[in-house]
Design a protein around this motif. Structure first.
Motif, mmCIF file in Angstrom:
data_model
loop_
_atom_site.group_PDB
_atom_site.id
_atom_site.type_symbol
_atom_site.label_atom_id
_atom_site.label_comp_id
_atom_site.label_asym_id
_atom_site.label_seq_id
_atom_site.Cartn_x
_atom_site.Cartn_y
_atom_site.Cartn_z
ATOM 1 N N ASP A 127 -14.787 54.474 20.026
ATOM 2 C CA ASP A 127 -14.902 54.691 21.470
ATOM 3 C C ASP A 127 -13.602 55.079 22.155
ATOM 4 N N GLY A 128 -12.505 54.981 21.422
ATOM 5 C CA GLY A 128 -11.248 55.370 22.056
ATOM 6 C C GLY A 128 -10.081 55.389 21.090
ATOM 7 N N PHE A 129 -9.135 56.288 21.356
ATOM 8 C CA PHE A 129 -7.883 56.379 20.594
ATOM 9 C C PHE A 129 -6.712 56.323 21.573
ATOM 10 N N ILE A 130 -5.653 55.619 21.175
ATOM 11 C CA ILE A 130 -4.433 55.513 21.967
ATOM 12 C C ILE A 130 -3.253 56.006 21.131
ATOM 13 N N ASP A 178 -3.627 68.849 14.391
ATOM 14 C CA ASP A 178 -4.725 68.476 13.483
ATOM 15 C C ASP A 178 -5.190 67.048 13.745
ATOM 16 N N THR A 179 -4.250 66.159 14.058
ATOM 17 C CA THR A 179 -4.605 64.757 14.320
ATOM 18 C C THR A 179 -5.461 64.644 15.577
ATOM 19 N N MET A 180 -5.091 65.364 16.634
ATOM 20 C CA MET A 180 -5.880 65.319 17.877
ATOM 21 C C MET A 180 -7.315 65.808 17.628
ATOM 22 N N GLU A 181 -7.428 66.886 16.865
ATOM 23 C CA GLU A 181 -8.763 67.435 16.574
ATOM 24 C C GLU A 181 -9.583 66.456 15.733
ATOM 25 N N ALA A 182 -8.929 65.803 14.761
ATOM 26 C CA ALA A 182 -9.625 64.820 13.927
ATOM 27 C C ALA A 182 -10.118 63.651 14.782
ATOM 28 N N CYS A 183 -9.273 63.181 15.691
ATOM 29 C CA CYS A 183 -9.662 62.058 16.547
ATOM 30 C C CYS A 183 -10.864 62.404 17.418
ATOM 31 N N VAL A 184 -10.843 63.585 18.009
ATOM 32 C CA VAL A 184 -11.967 64.000 18.860
ATOM 33 C C VAL A 184 -13.265 64.056 18.049
ATOM 34 N N ASN A 185 -13.166 64.502 16.791
ATOM 35 C CA ASN A 185 -14.355 64.542 15.921
ATOM 36 C C ASN A 185 -14.925 63.153 15.660
ATOM 37 N N HIS A 186 -14.069 62.132 15.766
ATOM 38 C CA HIS A 186 -14.518 60.757 15.500
ATOM 39 C C HIS A 186 -14.830 59.972 16.770
ATOM 40 N N LEU A 187 -14.824 60.647 17.931
ATOM 41 C CA LEU A 187 -15.131 59.963 19.189
ATOM 42 C C LEU A 187 -16.625 60.015 19.491
ATOM 43 N N ASN A 188 -17.170 58.894 19.940
ATOM 44 C CA ASN A 188 -18.508 58.905 20.509
ATOM 45 C C ASN A 188 -18.488 59.718 21.801
ATOM 46 N N VAL A 189 -19.631 60.298 22.179
ATOM 47 C CA VAL A 189 -19.710 60.995 23.462
ATOM 48 C C VAL A 189 -19.387 59.992 24.567
ATOM 49 N N GLY A 190 -18.484 60.373 25.455
ATOM 50 C CA GLY A 190 -18.028 59.463 26.505
ATOM 51 C C GLY A 190 -16.788 58.673 26.104
ATOM 52 N N GLY A 191 -16.440 58.711 24.812
ATOM 53 C CA GLY A 191 -15.225 58.055 24.335
ATOM 54 C C GLY A 191 -13.995 58.840 24.772
ATOM 55 N N ARG A 192 -12.847 58.185 24.805
ATOM 56 C CA ARG A 192 -11.650 58.835 25.350
ATOM 57 C C ARG A 192 -10.447 58.762 24.407
ATOM 58 N N HIS A 218 -17.249 75.862 20.924
ATOM 59 C CA HIS A 218 -17.827 75.102 22.039
ATOM 60 C C HIS A 218 -16.889 73.981 22.428
ATOM 61 N N ARG A 219 -16.793 73.741 23.719
ATOM 62 C CA ARG A 219 -15.855 72.720 24.161
ATOM 63 C C ARG A 219 -16.283 71.348 23.664
ATOM 64 N N THR A 220 -15.301 70.531 23.308
ATOM 65 C CA THR A 220 -15.586 69.200 22.776
ATOM 66 C C THR A 220 -15.106 68.094 23.707
ATOM 67 N N VAL A 221 -14.226 68.441 24.648
ATOM 68 C CA VAL A 221 -13.697 67.426 25.565
ATOM 69 C C VAL A 221 -13.622 67.961 26.991
ATOM 70 N N LEU A 238 1.304 60.828 30.390
ATOM 71 C CA LEU A 238 0.029 60.407 29.778
ATOM 72 C C LEU A 238 -1.042 61.442 30.089
ATOM 73 N N ARG A 239 -1.661 61.952 29.026
ATOM 74 C CA ARG A 239 -2.800 62.876 29.174
ATOM 75 C C ARG A 239 -4.017 62.247 28.533
ATOM 76 N N VAL A 240 -5.178 62.353 29.204
ATOM 77 C CA VAL A 240 -6.411 61.724 28.709
ATOM 78 C C VAL A 240 -7.556 62.726 28.737
ATOM 79 N N VAL A 241 -8.315 62.776 27.634
ATOM 80 C CA VAL A 241 -9.528 63.601 27.593
ATOM 81 C C VAL A 241 -10.716 62.744 27.164
ATOM 82 N N GLU A 242 -11.913 63.219 27.515
ATOM 83 C CA GLU A 242 -13.153 62.501 27.184
ATOM 84 C C GLU A 242 -14.070 63.398 26.358
ATOM 85 N N ARG A 243 -14.679 62.827 25.342
ATOM 86 C CA ARG A 243 -15.612 63.567 24.459
ATOM 87 C C ARG A 243 -16.869 63.921 25.234
ATOM 88 N N VAL A 244 -17.293 65.169 25.118
ATOM 89 C CA VAL A 244 -18.528 65.608 25.806
ATOM 90 C C VAL A 244 -19.617 65.927 24.782
#
Length: 310
Positions: A96-99, A223-237, A276-279, A304-310
């Motif tokens: 649900d989230g990565f920091i 690559d790490t940012m892209e991997a993290c987004v792939n492992h986020l639930n929708v709505g996860g940040r 397709h957009r992922t965040v 600090l920059r924050v994105v949310e999985r869509v």
């Protein structure tokens, strides 16, 4: 030496990333456990906190700090660039989230033996993971002059990079450059006196550059940012704190690409990338308050920059 680190943008990070107190959260840069501890205070008993760090001292310190927290927690000694295999080893696919707090910890900077600091004398090391075979000593004493100049220019954004590289190579012909103090003296000799009078410490940019090279800090980010987004639930940040312009540029560019539906060159008449957009972005970048900068000057350059999985 006790592990000490002043956590930057603490509440801003937790408030931005925590969306479900029963969820699974990954602190990818555990450090002394500042963000993790604050997060653990807001997680329910069934929430899970995973802390990742490549420095065993950081894991030991965080383990001590979080030993009485009510939520479930576990620590992994690894580099966050191995996110796919880390989560697979824990039998997890989505969280649900990565920091990420990409700053070097105060503990590492202040511990002269680690060789990160131009203010404290110690052997040239700069490894965040002590298992890494590449040290600052190796870079300074074996890299070709052109490679040294390129690293100092690119990673340190140092205008005197070519001259510093030349002085390093000349000095090491006589004897190896073994300590941080040796390196500082070579750098000071290379930079003309008038250029040393203003601005930050003359060795700051070169030390930053060598540290980035030792730990491959920039090479793994996209690559790490892209991997993290792939492992986020929708709505996860995903929240990332950067401390220097090179890192921030990579994070900003990567997030922007992930926010776009099409990444084709603008002159193509039709879309062929099928991207397709992922965040989506969670508001503007957040910077420390004047009060925080006053209490902790190292926070000055934090973003600090924050994105949310869509």
């Amino acid at each position: 030496m006790e592990f000490h680190h002043t956590t930057v943008l603490l509440n801003e990070m937790i408030d931005s990333v925590l969306t479900d107190p029963h969820g699974i959260y990954v602190d990818c840069t555990l450090g002394g456990g500042g963000h993790s501890f604050a997060l653990s205070q807001k997680l329910a008993d069934d929430g899970l906190l995973i802390g990742i760090d490549q420095d065993q001292e950081a894991i030991d310190a965080a383990g001590e700090r979080l030993k009485d927290t009510k939520c479930r927690h576990l620590f992994v000694r690894d580099n966050f660039s191995h996110m796919d295999s880390i989560l697979a080893s824990l039998h997890l696919d989505k969280v649900d989230g990565f920091i990420f707090d990409l700053g070097v910890s105060s503990h590492q900077l202040d511990d002269g033996e680690r060789g990160f600091s131009y203010m404290n004398n110690g052997k040239l090391d700069m490894r965040m993971d002590q298992r890494n075979p590449l040290t600052a000593y190796t870079i300074v004493n074996t890299y070709e002059e052109d490679d040294l100049a390129r690293i100092i220019k690119e990673y340190g954004e140092e205008r005197w990079a070519r001259r510093i590289a030349k002085f390093i190579v000349e000095f090491r012909k006589k004897k190896p450059i073994e300590t941080t103090e040796d390196l500082v003296n070579v750098i000071k000799a290379a930079i003309p006196a008038h250029a040393r009078r203003n601005g930050p410490h003359p060795a700051k940019r070169t030390f930053q550059a060598i540290r980035i090279e030792v730990n491959n800090e920039l090479g793994i980010l996209k690559d790490t940012m892209e991997a993290c987004v792939n492992h986020l639930n929708v709505g996860g940040r995903l929240g990332v704190i950067t401390f220097q312009s090179l890192e921030d540029r990579i994070i900003k560019r990567t997030f922007r690409e992930m926010e776009r539906d099409c990444i084709c060159p603008p002159d193509l008449p039709v879309c062929v990338c099928h991207h397709h957009r992922t965040v989506k972005s969670c508001g503007k970048p957040i910077k420390p308050s004047e009060k925080e900068i006053e209490e902790n000057p190292r926070a000055r350059s934090a973003v600090l920059r924050v994105v949310e999985r869509v």
